[in-house]
Design a protein around this motif. Structure first.
Motif, PDB file in Angstrom:
ATOM      1  N   GLY A   6     -21.441  18.641   4.801  1.00  0.00           N
ATOM      2  CA  GLY A   6     -22.719  17.939   3.673  1.00  0.00           C
ATOM      3  C   GLY A   6     -23.756  17.320   4.724  1.00  0.00           C
ATOM      4  O   GLY A   6     -24.041  17.633   5.751  1.00  0.00           O
ATOM      5  N   ALA A   7     -23.051  16.007   4.027  1.00  0.00           N
ATOM      6  CA  ALA A   7     -24.037  14.618   4.795  1.00  0.00           C
ATOM      7  C   ALA A   7     -23.791  14.524   5.941  1.00  0.00           C
ATOM      8  O   ALA A   7     -24.755  14.153   6.306  1.00  0.00           O
ATOM      9  N   TRP A   8     -22.592  14.837   6.278  1.00  0.00           N
ATOM     10  CA  TRP A   8     -22.200  14.181   7.943  1.00  0.00           C
ATOM     11  C   TRP A   8     -22.837  15.648   8.894  1.00  0.00           C
ATOM     12  O   TRP A   8     -21.996  15.639  10.287  1.00  0.00           O
ATOM     13  N   GLN A  26     -32.050  17.272   8.289  1.00  0.00           N
ATOM     14  CA  GLN A  26     -31.746  16.983   6.915  1.00  0.00           C
ATOM     15  C   GLN A  26     -31.334  15.869   7.318  1.00  0.00           C
ATOM     16  O   GLN A  26     -31.181  14.860   8.511  1.00  0.00           O
ATOM     17  N   LEU A  27     -31.285  14.974   5.966  1.00  0.00           N
ATOM     18  CA  LEU A  27     -31.534  14.356   5.266  1.00  0.00           C
ATOM     19  C   LEU A  27     -30.258  13.868   3.736  1.00  0.00           C
ATOM     20  O   LEU A  27     -29.652  15.042   3.296  1.00  0.00           O
ATOM     21  N   SER A  28     -30.087  13.202   3.633  1.00  0.00           N
ATOM     22  CA  SER A  28     -29.467  12.521   1.805  1.00  0.00           C
ATOM     23  C   SER A  28     -29.795  11.705   1.919  1.00  0.00           C
ATOM     24  O   SER A  28     -30.386  10.652   1.944  1.00  0.00           O
ATOM     25  N   HIS A  40     -33.672   9.512  -7.526  1.00  0.00           N
ATOM     26  CA  HIS A  40     -33.419   9.125  -6.667  1.00  0.00           C
ATOM     27  C   HIS A  40     -33.430   8.288  -6.000  1.00  0.00           C
ATOM     28  O   HIS A  40     -34.826   7.736  -5.981  1.00  0.00           O
ATOM     29  N   ASP A  41     -32.441   7.512  -4.728  1.00  0.00           N
ATOM     30  CA  ASP A  41     -32.940   6.401  -3.897  1.00  0.00           C
ATOM     31  C   ASP A  41     -32.530   7.375  -2.723  1.00  0.00           C
ATOM     32  O   ASP A  41     -31.925   7.793  -1.974  1.00  0.00           O
ATOM     33  N   PHE A  42     -33.244   6.777  -1.633  1.00  0.00           N
ATOM     34  CA  PHE A  42     -33.452   6.906  -0.274  1.00  0.00           C
ATOM     35  C   PHE A  42     -33.607   5.901   0.522  1.00  0.00           C
ATOM     36  O   PHE A  42     -34.419   4.757   0.834  1.00  0.00           O
ATOM     37  N   PRO A  99     -24.065   8.357   7.706  1.00  0.00           N
ATOM     38  CA  PRO A  99     -24.874   9.053   8.772  1.00  0.00           C
ATOM     39  C   PRO A  99     -26.044   9.065   9.571  1.00  0.00           C
ATOM     40  O   PRO A  99     -26.376   8.863  10.700  1.00  0.00           O
ATOM     41  N   ASP A 100     -26.983   7.752   8.485  1.00  0.00           N
ATOM     42  CA  ASP A 100     -28.221   7.838   9.120  1.00  0.00           C
ATOM     43  C   ASP A 100     -28.200   5.989   9.757  1.00  0.00           C
ATOM     44  O   ASP A 100     -29.600   5.785   9.523  1.00  0.00           O
TER      45      ASP A 100
END
Length: 446
Positions: free
Chosen positions: A218-220, A234-236, A278-280, A315-316
């Protein structure tokens, strides 16, 4: 089991790790669990290592939609297969999944949206779906007490819903019965290579020798793969969801417009969420990937709330290390489960939108709210492919579409690992598209 699943939730899967397995799956979301399920059915020995809890992140925090409608054309045939598997699983497992075929309704406020719905019906016809374009009158007749000015809707009666945080652990329990070894609170720190190919993994609980590894983290996934020189953009994004107190039924299925989305729950309430917002968090990887994300940003800019920094340990996050020693605590152990705070301001807007659309019900009262991190890629479809390292397969970036497609995608990934025919064209999901000069842009999904 408490909800959302968190680090405080009791460890349910704590099998001893074997010294060797045919395949190790990194990540205990729906993709990892179902990949392991089908690998075990093919006679392979499989270990699933989850750093936190099964379905602790987005696989247990999503809307719970099982939809064919609106899918990217590349995903659609796999999703059709996935729905068939969901139905079989529900027949075998009973009500434990919360699976119901109650339909998906996309609501249109503008003629432009109607035109988009109509264009997508070409894909539905190609796969013999029961999708229909509804008039305004037909739409209003489906929704009790609605007064919103919807001009029409796209309706697929065969689409379904399930309860994510219940369904995925239930599927994991059956996978365990099939022989899959599942270990929660056990991070995989990295790969062990020999002669340039996978020879095993190093976990916080020790080494497992294996010939194949599936990264379904997933996000990791970007962080894990980057440690081994594999780059994916990849970003989330953060998606907020809430559960209402019990309410009279206005619609038994799933529905959404740009302002809000809702799904009937077994407890008599609704799961509600922003339809598009959504939030980034702007982190180090976000800066590196800005150029390749421009097409999707242009398409989705107004629906994105930009935040300056990801929470510590994400992760980021700026302080999250991108390299670590295998004999030291890794970032995956420092942040067992991504449990971001929901955007309560956005959810308040959802409550207001719901009340305007259904004034007889008033503003829904919330009994719980949560958020999850959706792993996404610039063209809003996943990477499902062999990696440049022999023995390594990647299945990540489901872009908010993973729960529904999970059973079908798990079957596809299992056959990809074993070299069997996958039965679908995976060219849309190839890893090389980000390096071979391909034009990267979202497809005609809704």
């Amino acid at each position: 089991m408490s909800f959302p699943i968190s680090e405080a939730s009791p460890v349910r899967f704590n099998a001893p790790l074997p010294a060797r397995a045919d395949v190790v799956v990194v990540g205990g979301g729906v993709i990892g669990v179902m990949t392991a399920w089908f690998l075990a059915e093919r006679g392979l020995s499989v270990v699933v290592c989850e750093k936190g809890r099964i379905a602790g992140e987005q696989s247990g925090r999503n809307w719970g939609w099982v939809r064919q409608q609106g899918r990217d054309p590349g995903e659609l045939p796999i999703m059709v297969e996935s729905l068939s598997i969901w139905k079989r699983l529900a027949a075998e497992m009973g009500d434990g999944l919360g699976f119901r075929q109650t339909g998906v309704l996309y609501l249109a406020k503008t003629e432009r949206e109607i035109a988009g719905f109509e264009a997508w019906t070409e894909h539905s016809r190609a796969h013999q779906l029961d999708t229909r374009l509804l008039t305004a009158a037909e739409t209003m007749a489906m929704l009790k007490g609605a007064v919103a000015p919807w001009k029409g809707a796209l309706w697929t009666a065969s689409d379904a819903r399930a309860e994510p945080w219940v369904a995925v652990p239930a599927l994991a329990a059956v996978a365990e019965e099939k022989g899959v070894v599942i270990r929660e609170a056990c991070a995989v720190r990295g790969l062990e290579l020999a002669a340039g190919r996978v020879a095993g993994v190093v976990t916080e609980a020790g080494r497992i020798a294996c010939d194949h590894v599936v990264v379904a983290a997933g996000a990791w996934s970007r962080l894990f793969l980057g440690q081994h020189g594999i780059a994916i953009p990849q970003l989330s994004v953060l998606a907020s969801v809430a559960a209402t107190e019990p309410m009279p039924e206005i619609f038994p299925g799933n529905a959404a417009d740009d302002d809000f989305a809702f799904r009937r729950r077994a407890d008599g309430g609704y799961s509600i969420a922003p339809g598009a917002r959504h939030d980034f968090f702007i982190g180090r990887d976000a800066f590196r990937s800005f150029g390749v994300y421009l097409p999707v940003l242009k398409k989705d800019f107004r629906s994105t709330n930009f935040r300056l920094a990801a929470p510590k340990g994400f992760p980021d996050a700026w302080g999250t290390p991108r390299r670590w020693a295998m004999d030291r605590v890794s970032p995956f152990e420092r942040q067992r489960i991504l449990n971001p705070a929901p955007n309560m301001g956005t959810l308040a807007e959802v409550q207001d939108s719901f009340a305007r659309a259904f004034p007889s019900l008033g503003r829904p009262k919330l009994k719980a709210a949560w958020a999850g991190m959706i792993d996404s890629l610039p063209d809003v479809v996943p990477v499902v492919d062999h990696a440049p390292i022999p023995g390594l397969t990647i299945a990540t970036g489901m872009s908010g579409h993973g729960f529904g497609i999970g059973p079908g995608m798990g079957r596809v990934v299992a056959d990809l690992v074993t070299g069997r025919p996958v039965g679908h064209d995976l060219n849309r999901f190839r890893l090389s598209r980000f390096a071979d000069g391909s034009r990267i842009e979202p497809g005609p999904s809704l």
